[in-house]
Write a protein that holds these residues in place. Structure first.
Motif, short mmCIF file in Angstrom:
data_model
loop_
_atom_site.label_atom_id
_atom_site.label_comp_id
_atom_site.label_asym_id
_atom_site.label_seq_id
_atom_site.Cartn_x
_atom_site.Cartn_y
_atom_site.Cartn_z
N ASN A 176 0.79 -1.23 0.00
CA ASN A 176 0.00 0.00 0.00
C ASN A 176 0.82 1.28 0.00
OD1 ASN A 176 -2.66 -0.18 -0.43
ND2 ASN A 176 -3.28 -0.24 1.71
N LYS A 223 3.75 1.32 -4.71
CA LYS A 223 4.66 0.76 -5.73
C LYS A 223 3.99 0.68 -7.10
CE LYS A 223 5.11 -2.99 -3.29
NZ LYS A 223 4.34 -2.48 -2.12
N SER A 224 2.79 0.11 -7.15
CA SER A 224 2.11 -0.06 -8.43
C SER A 224 1.75 1.30 -9.02
CB SER A 224 0.87 -0.93 -8.25
OG SER A 224 1.23 -2.19 -7.70
N SER A 225 1.31 2.22 -8.17
CA SER A 225 0.98 3.57 -8.63
C SER A 225 2.21 4.28 -9.19
CB SER A 225 0.40 4.40 -7.48
OG SER A 225 -0.72 3.76 -6.92
N SER A 280 -4.08 -0.81 -5.22
CA SER A 280 -4.94 -1.11 -4.07
C SER A 280 -5.28 -2.59 -3.96
CB SER A 280 -6.27 -0.34 -4.15
OG SER A 280 -6.02 1.01 -4.26
N ASP A 297 1.89 14.47 -1.98
CA ASP A 297 0.72 15.35 -2.04
C ASP A 297 -0.04 15.39 -0.73
OD1 ASP A 297 -1.69 13.14 -2.54
OD2 ASP A 297 0.21 12.55 -3.44
N SER A 334 2.27 10.07 -6.93
CA SER A 334 1.58 9.45 -8.07
C SER A 334 0.32 10.21 -8.41
CB SER A 334 1.19 8.01 -7.73
OG SER A 334 2.33 7.29 -7.37
N1 LIG Z 1 -2.56 10.57 -2.46
C1 LIG Z 1 -1.79 9.60 -2.98
N2 LIG Z 1 -2.22 8.32 -2.96
C2 LIG Z 1 -1.41 7.36 -3.48
C3 LIG Z 1 -0.12 7.67 -4.01
N3 LIG Z 1 0.45 6.51 -4.42
C4 LIG Z 1 -0.45 5.54 -4.15
N4 LIG Z 1 -1.57 6.04 -3.60
C5 LIG Z 1 -2.76 5.28 -3.17
O1 LIG Z 1 -2.36 4.32 -2.20
C6 LIG Z 1 -3.03 3.08 -2.37
C7 LIG Z 1 -2.03 1.95 -2.59
O2 LIG Z 1 -1.32 2.17 -3.78
P1 LIG Z 1 -0.63 0.97 -4.59
O3 LIG Z 1 0.09 1.58 -5.73
O4 LIG Z 1 -1.62 -0.10 -4.90
O5 LIG Z 1 0.41 0.42 -3.49
P2 LIG Z 1 1.31 -0.91 -3.51
O6 LIG Z 1 0.60 -1.90 -2.65
O7 LIG Z 1 2.61 -0.50 -2.91
O8 LIG Z 1 1.45 -1.35 -4.95
C8 LIG Z 1 -3.97 3.30 -3.57
O9 LIG Z 1 -5.24 3.63 -3.08
C9 LIG Z 1 -3.35 4.46 -4.31
O10 LIG Z 1 -4.29 5.21 -5.05
C10 LIG Z 1 0.30 9.06 -4.01
O11 LIG Z 1 1.41 9.43 -4.42
N5 LIG Z 1 -0.57 9.96 -3.48
#
Ligand SMILES: Nc1nc2c(ncn2[C@@H]2O[C@H](COP(=O)(O)OP(=O)(O)O)[C@@H](O)[C@H]2O)c(=O)[nH]1
Ligand SMILES: [Mg+2]
Length: 194
Positions: free
Chosen positions: A33, A36-38, A53, A145, A176
């Motif tokens: 969360n 990473k994917s974002s 997510s 942000d 992101s």
């Molecule tokens: N406000 C904000 N939310 C983010 C950012 N990066 C990720 N998120 C949110 O954090 C949650 C997890 O992101 P995700 O990319 O799936 O995380 P992962 O589990 O590391 O791959 C999602 O709801 C994204 O929309 C960011 O830079 N800013």
């Protein structure tokens, strides 16, 4: 960086599924969360190349994405998710150790941390672990942000200190949501993409 191609390739659990073309790989590591994917979607200008997510599933895999037919991003399953069984945690640990200890095309690791918070114990452990294997680490503090600009410097210093970063270790602030740090991220990655 001009992105001409970006595609999902494979979800690998071990070396038998790793690509064999020898192209450089950049791995993304960090807590579940953290973003990473974002991060991958944002720097590739792709809205949904990588699903975000996601609840970590039972079989966690190394997700390979090829970019410009030239290099891979490897989305590594995150740590710190509370509801993972001991058995799954052990399998995760073995998969990461296999990958990080012997993957020759792996050129650098982007470790994501959350700009809002001091690094967790697991963030620090992961940082040390990657350093132990000798991988160049680019630390990316994301979700900027969500932190007022006036606090960026302070939070940055807290993170750098907790991870034991030197002044010249690559570190950048990212979002992101609004694209902060995108150019800096490509600049930091550039030496490892060829
Ligand atoms: N406000 C904000 N939310 C983010 C950012 N990066 C990720 N998120 C949110 O954090 C949650 C997890 O992101 P995700 O990319 O799936 O995380 P992962 O589990 O590391 O791959 C999602 O709801 C994204 O929309 C960011 O830079 N800013
Ligand atoms: Mg993810």
């Amino acid at each position: 960086m001009k992105i001409t191609q970006a595609e999902y390739v494979i979800s690998a659990v071990g070396p038998a599924q790793y690509p064999v073309d020898g192209l450089p790989e950049i791995a993304l590591a960090g807590r579940s969360n953290v973003g990473k994917s974002s991060f991958i979607n944002k720097i590739l200008n792709r809205r949904n190349l990588v699903r975000t997510s996601e609840k970590p599933g039972k079989t966690q895999k190394l997700n390979y994405f090829i970019v410009n037919h030239a290099f891979y991003f490897v989305d590594v399953p995150g740590y710190g998710y509370a509801k993972v069984s001991k058995k799954d945690k052990e399998a995760w640990g073995r998969m990461l150790e296999t990958y990080f200890s012997e993957r020759e095309p792996l050129k650098a690791v982007v470790q994501l941390v959350d700009l809002r918070h001091p690094p967790s114990k697991e963030d620090i452990q992961m940082h040390d672990y990657l350093a132990y294997f000798g991988h160049p680490v680019i630390t990316v503090a994301t979700k900027s942000d969500k932190v007022p600009r006036s606090k960026h410097q302070k939070h940055k210093q807290i993170i750098k200190k907790a991870l034991g970063l030197q002044a010249d270790d690559p570190f950048l602030i990212f979002s992101s949501l609004n694209g902060t740090g995108k150019d800096e991220a490509w600049q930091a990655l550039e030496p490892y993409l060829h």
